[in-house]
Design a protein around this motif. Structure first.
Motif, PDB file in Angstrom:
ATOM      1  N   ALA A 174     -85.609  -9.672  97.861  1.00 18.86           N
ATOM      2  CA  ALA A 174     -86.677  -9.802  96.869  1.00 18.86           C
ATOM      3  C   ALA A 174     -86.878  -8.490  96.123  1.00 18.86           C
ATOM      4  O   ALA A 174     -86.500  -7.414  96.601  1.00 18.86           O
ATOM      5  CB  ALA A 174     -87.980 -10.200  97.566  1.00 18.86           C
ATOM      6  N   GLY A 175     -87.474  -8.574  94.958  1.00 17.11           N
ATOM      7  CA  GLY A 175     -87.736  -7.398  94.142  1.00 17.11           C
ATOM      8  C   GLY A 175     -88.504  -6.327  94.907  1.00 17.11           C
ATOM      9  O   GLY A 175     -89.466  -6.625  95.609  1.00 17.11           O
ATOM     10  N   GLN A 176     -88.039  -5.087  94.762  1.00 14.14           N
ATOM     11  CA  GLN A 176     -88.657  -3.945  95.447  1.00 14.14           C
ATOM     12  C   GLN A 176     -89.126  -2.922  94.428  1.00 14.14           C
ATOM     13  O   GLN A 176     -88.433  -2.649  93.449  1.00 14.14           O
ATOM     14  CB  GLN A 176     -87.647  -3.293  96.400  1.00 14.14           C
ATOM     15  N   CYS A 203     -86.808   2.341  95.188  1.00 16.35           N
ATOM     16  CA  CYS A 203     -86.645   0.878  95.183  1.00 16.35           C
ATOM     17  C   CYS A 203     -85.392   0.486  95.969  1.00 16.35           C
ATOM     18  O   CYS A 203     -85.421  -0.440  96.773  1.00 16.35           O
ATOM     19  CB  CYS A 203     -86.518   0.355  93.756  1.00 16.35           C
ATOM     20  N   ALA A 236     -84.848  -1.796  99.359  1.00 15.28           N
ATOM     21  CA  ALA A 236     -83.919  -2.935  99.401  1.00 15.28           C
ATOM     22  C   ALA A 236     -82.907  -2.764 100.527  1.00 15.28           C
ATOM     23  O   ALA A 236     -82.599  -3.719 101.249  1.00 15.28           O
ATOM     24  CB  ALA A 236     -83.214  -3.079  98.054  1.00 15.28           C
ATOM     25  N   GLU A 243     -88.648  -2.045  89.103  1.00 14.42           N
ATOM     26  CA  GLU A 243     -88.509  -3.026  90.179  1.00 14.42           C
ATOM     27  C   GLU A 243     -87.039  -3.424  90.228  1.00 14.42           C
ATOM     28  O   GLU A 243     -86.404  -3.593  89.188  1.00 14.42           O
ATOM     29  CB  GLU A 243     -89.372  -4.263  89.941  1.00 14.42           C
ATOM     30  N   GLU A 254     -84.178  -6.051  92.132  1.00 14.31           N
ATOM     31  CA  GLU A 254     -83.760  -7.111  93.054  1.00 14.31           C
ATOM     32  C   GLU A 254     -82.281  -6.901  93.321  1.00 14.31           C
ATOM     33  O   GLU A 254     -81.561  -6.349  92.476  1.00 14.31           O
ATOM     34  CB  GLU A 254     -84.071  -8.496  92.516  1.00 14.31           C
ATOM     35  N   SER A 255     -81.832  -7.299  94.496  1.00 12.74           N
ATOM     36  CA  SER A 255     -80.468  -6.953  94.883  1.00 12.74           C
ATOM     37  C   SER A 255     -79.823  -8.050  95.723  1.00 12.74           C
ATOM     38  O   SER A 255     -80.497  -8.847  96.353  1.00 12.74           O
ATOM     39  CB  SER A 255     -80.453  -5.632  95.654  1.00 12.74           C
ATOM     40  N   THR A 256     -78.499  -8.018  95.687  1.00 18.22           N
ATOM     41  CA  THR A 256     -77.698  -8.924  96.498  1.00 18.22           C
ATOM     42  C   THR A 256     -76.683  -8.093  97.268  1.00 18.22           C
ATOM     43  O   THR A 256     -76.014  -7.230  96.706  1.00 18.22           O
ATOM     44  CB  THR A 256     -76.953  -9.951  95.629  1.00 18.22           C
TER      45      THR A 256
END
Length: 154
Positions: free
Chosen positions: A38-40, A70, A74, A145, A147-149
């Motif tokens: 989720a977004g950090q 951030c 993550a 912000e 978000e990551s995969t």
């Protein structure tokens, strides 16, 4: 096993306790080998370290540090999905949202702070694809912000 903590410490960073969600959502979802985080924002110990508009209230170097924080958050969350064995973790994608004015053109430079942090932490496994998007507002007046995969080796 490589020592992610030592590499981070050399550059003045530490892997935080994974932050808790600020709403009704999961911090990550694992689907097969992929981990979607989720977004950090740039929190440390639950406290937002930077707020404001990049290019107005913050310089690019300050925003790069915010982006690195951030990415640390993550990474800490992704660590839960690989049981803390960061040698099994690979960064795949970052999407960075940078709070800025309509004429701000340095969103990629801001995101370099996060990208460099992941390469520092994970080496070649930290290299990833990414997007850097300028936006008008972010949660809690955060300047960045992310978000990551990630992918986890079995």
């Amino acid at each position: 096993m490589t020592d992610i903590h030592a590499r981070l410490k050399e550059r003045g960073f530490r892997l935080p306790v994974p932050p808790k969600p600020n709403g009704n959502y999961l911090p990550f979802v694992r689907s097969g080998r992929q981990v979607l985080v989720a977004g950090q924002t740039s929190t440390s110990d639950g406290v937002l370290q930077y707020e404001g508009i990049v290019g107005v209230d913050l310089t690019v170097p300050q925003a790069q540090h915010a982006a690195a924080l951030c990415a640390l958050n993550a990474l800490a969350i992704a660590g839960l999905a690989c049981d803390g064995d960061f040698d099994r973790l690979r960064a795949l994608r970052l999407t960075g949202f940078v709070r800025c004015g309509p004429d701000f053109a340095d969103t990629p430079l801001v995101m370099d702070g996060a990208s460099e942090l992941l390469v520092l932490a994970l080496g070649e496994r930290g290299r990833h694809v990414r997007a850097a998007v300028g936006v008008a507002a972010l949660p809690r007046r955060s300047p960045v912000e992310i978000e990551s995969t990630f992918e986890v080796d079995e």
